[in-house]
Structures are given as C-alpha cells and as structure tokens.
Design a protein around this motif. Sequence first.
Motif, PDB file in Angstrom:
ATOM      1  N   UNK A  81       0.839  -1.196   0.000  1.00 45.57           N
ATOM      2  CA  UNK A  81       0.000   0.000   0.000  1.00 45.57           C
ATOM      3  C   UNK A  81       0.875   1.248   0.000  1.00 45.57           C
ATOM      4  N   UNK A  82       0.316   2.355  -0.464  1.00 42.90           N
ATOM      5  CA  UNK A  82       1.069   3.612  -0.491  1.00 42.90           C
ATOM      6  C   UNK A  82       1.422   4.068   0.913  1.00 42.90           C
ATOM      7  N   UNK A  83       0.479   3.907   1.845  1.00 44.15           N
ATOM      8  CA  UNK A  83       0.685   4.298   3.233  1.00 44.15           C
ATOM      9  C   UNK A  83       0.766   3.056   4.112  1.00 44.15           C
ATOM     10  N   UNK A  84       1.509   3.152   5.196  1.00 39.61           N
ATOM     11  CA  UNK A  84       1.695   2.008   6.082  1.00 39.61           C
ATOM     12  C   UNK A  84       1.024   2.253   7.426  1.00 39.61           C
ATOM     13  N   UNK A  85       0.530   1.167   8.026  1.00 40.37           N
ATOM     14  CA  UNK A  85       0.041   1.204   9.402  1.00 40.37           C
ATOM     15  C   UNK A  85       1.240   1.391  10.330  1.00 40.37           C
ATOM     16  N   UNK A  86       0.988   1.497  11.635  1.00 40.61           N
ATOM     17  CA  UNK A  86       2.103   1.645  12.572  1.00 40.61           C
ATOM     18  C   UNK A  86       3.036   0.435  12.504  1.00 40.61           C
ATOM     19  N   UNK A  87       2.461  -0.769  12.472  1.00 43.73           N
ATOM     20  CA  UNK A  87       3.286  -1.968  12.364  1.00 43.73           C
ATOM     21  C   UNK A  87       4.020  -1.988  11.029  1.00 43.73           C
ATOM     22  N   UNK A  88       3.331  -1.569   9.975  1.00 42.97           N
ATOM     23  CA  UNK A  88       3.953  -1.528   8.664  1.00 42.97           C
ATOM     24  C   UNK A  88       5.075  -0.504   8.587  1.00 42.97           C
ATOM     25  N   UNK A 273      -3.903  -2.306   0.575  1.00 40.97           N
ATOM     26  CA  UNK A 273      -3.148  -2.924  -0.516  1.00 40.97           C
ATOM     27  C   UNK A 273      -3.829  -2.694  -1.862  1.00 40.97           C
ATOM     28  N   UNK A 274      -3.083  -2.822  -2.913  1.00 40.79           N
ATOM     29  CA  UNK A 274      -3.528  -2.377  -4.230  1.00 40.79           C
ATOM     30  C   UNK A 274      -4.811  -3.023  -4.724  1.00 40.79           C
ATOM     31  N   UNK A 275      -5.135  -4.243  -4.247  1.00 45.63           N
ATOM     32  CA  UNK A 275      -6.379  -4.852  -4.715  1.00 45.63           C
ATOM     33  C   UNK A 275      -7.608  -4.240  -4.059  1.00 45.63           C
ATOM     34  N   UNK A 276      -7.401  -3.478  -2.970  1.00 47.56           N
ATOM     35  CA  UNK A 276      -8.509  -2.747  -2.348  1.00 47.56           C
ATOM     36  C   UNK A 276      -9.496  -3.584  -1.580  1.00 47.56           C
ATOM     37  N   UNK A 277      -9.248  -4.866  -1.426  1.00 50.08           N
ATOM     38  CA  UNK A 277     -10.260  -5.727  -0.814  1.00 50.08           C
ATOM     39  C   UNK A 277     -10.427  -5.479   0.673  1.00 50.08           C
TER      40      UNK A 277
END
Length: 318
Positions: A81-88, A273-277
Amino acid sequence: MSKEAMPLRVVICTKRDLAGALILNQMLPRLAGDTVMVLLSDKTRAVENAVPELAEMKFLERDLPIDTLFPLIDRDHGDDAALATFAGLARRYGVTIQVVEDINGAEGESLLRGFSPDVLLSARFSLIFRRNVFDIPRFGTYNVHPGALPRYAGLFAPFRCMLDGGDAIGCTLHRVDDGIDTGPVVGIGWLPVKPERSLLWHVLNTYQAGLDLFFTMLNGLRHGVVPRHLEQDRSQRVYGSLPGREAFDAFRAKGLRLFDPQDYKEILRGFVPTDGTVLEHVIAGAALEHDIAGAASEHDIAGAAVEKGEASCCCAHA
C-alpha cells in the motif's frame, strides 16, 4: 565548500490514531540516514464521551482505523500500500515504535536519555512535556501545532478557525517551553480552507505545512545553522477548549461538515493494498457502511459512536 550534512538522532512523538499514522508516513521517508525513535500516546479525554460530535470524531480518527482497518491490513502484511500502518511503518523503515503513558516520569525520561536525541518533534502527541524531558535533546524540543499561534492556542484549533470564517488554517512550528503552546515560533505554514471539504479532512491535512517547516529547520541543523525564534505576543493569545453543543450547531449552520464519507474513504484507501479488498471488507462488515456511509446525518453517526461507549482519544483537538 559546504559542510557535509550531519545525520541526526530524532525522536518523533505523535498519537496512535489516523492522523498520527499519516504524520509518520510523511516524516519517516524524509529521515533516511538518521536514527529515529517513535513514541505514541494513547491519551483519552473523558469529556469527549459526553458530546456526540466528539465521540464521532474519536470513532473516525481512532476506533475504526486503529481497531478495525489496521489489524486487517497487518494480518495480511499489506506492505504494498502507499501508506503504512504503525506496524507496517516499523517494518518498512526499521524504526522502533512504542506507546508511552507518562513521558515525564522516570521511565519516559530514562528512555529519552538513553536514546540521546539531537532533536525531538511533537506532533499531535497530547502529553505535556516538562522541563526534565524537553531539555534533553541538544537542539531542543519542538511542537507542530495545528493552529496559528498565538491566536489559536489550545484544543480543536482547525475547527475554531473554520468556525471563525478563516480562509486558511495555520500550522505553527514552535519550541516547547514551560507553558502550553507558548514557546517561541520558528514559523507558520498554511492550509487553504476548502469549504466543500470536511473538518476531518482539514485536520488530517493541516500538519503537512508544519512538518515542512520542521524539515527546513532540520536541514539547517544538519549544517550547523541555528534556527531563529520569534517570541509570541501573549496579548494576542486565545486558548480554546473542546467545543460544546452550541459551537457544533453554529458550525453546521455555516454549511460546514465534521466529516464526509467520500473524503474519509479517500484517505483510508491509501493504507489499503492495491487490490482494495481490505477496505471493501470493512465497508461490507458495516464499520463504514452502517456507521458512516449509510448515516442519514452527522447526528446518526455521532449517536452511533456514543452508543458504542468508546473511550475518548482525539487530539484533532490538540
């Protein structure tokens, strides 16, 4: 011949909420080569449970993204994904991210002294720094405040600016001192007000202007340039607290909105993530569809947030 840029040891203090995640996504890529530690606050304000609109903002800023969306993304390691969560973010940038409850206590002070920071930046942190802590970084402790100081000191500054009919929301970079939003100012950046956009959109986008000022200052520090500070005119200071029912009614009477479903989904999609699901699963699961997109009015979502009995957290307000 110019001096070689000096790598720095930087502490970022922010909130464990949607705006805090956006702030880190903006900052961490620009600190490559530096040693960074991130501290998060989870401060809550009980008063926010008593006002439906404040409970609504808390739900949108924290409960939905932090308790529902981010765990779904983290479960599947949505690192594309373009942006990350805190864990990411911790994985993507190799930084330590941890929650602190008392930054000024023995544990918080020891943590900072052990890290030996050159500079500390607070952005939406909510916890007040005391001298035993804010004097630790050798270049000082700075705060990015989402309001033009000294006029918009205190809480909920973007809301107050929009309610006042301002055409731009200021974001102030100032040095932290013994007061609250009283320290000398490095500069003020501006976000033009877009009346068609919601308060939440403005809150989430206001910090960028102040962060840009911080990085300009940081670049100077790397080359031995000490930033200039301007003392605030205390006679112009207006300190605001959290708004109540009358202020929110006046805000709506001006045709302004606290949130907009499309604004909100547009921001959240950056983390997906890019699939948007993932986001679509959240919508299908009623976290967005029932509480936001399907709400007939702001009062509906506000009432739903209060009924959930969620603990308060916001610092859109700080």
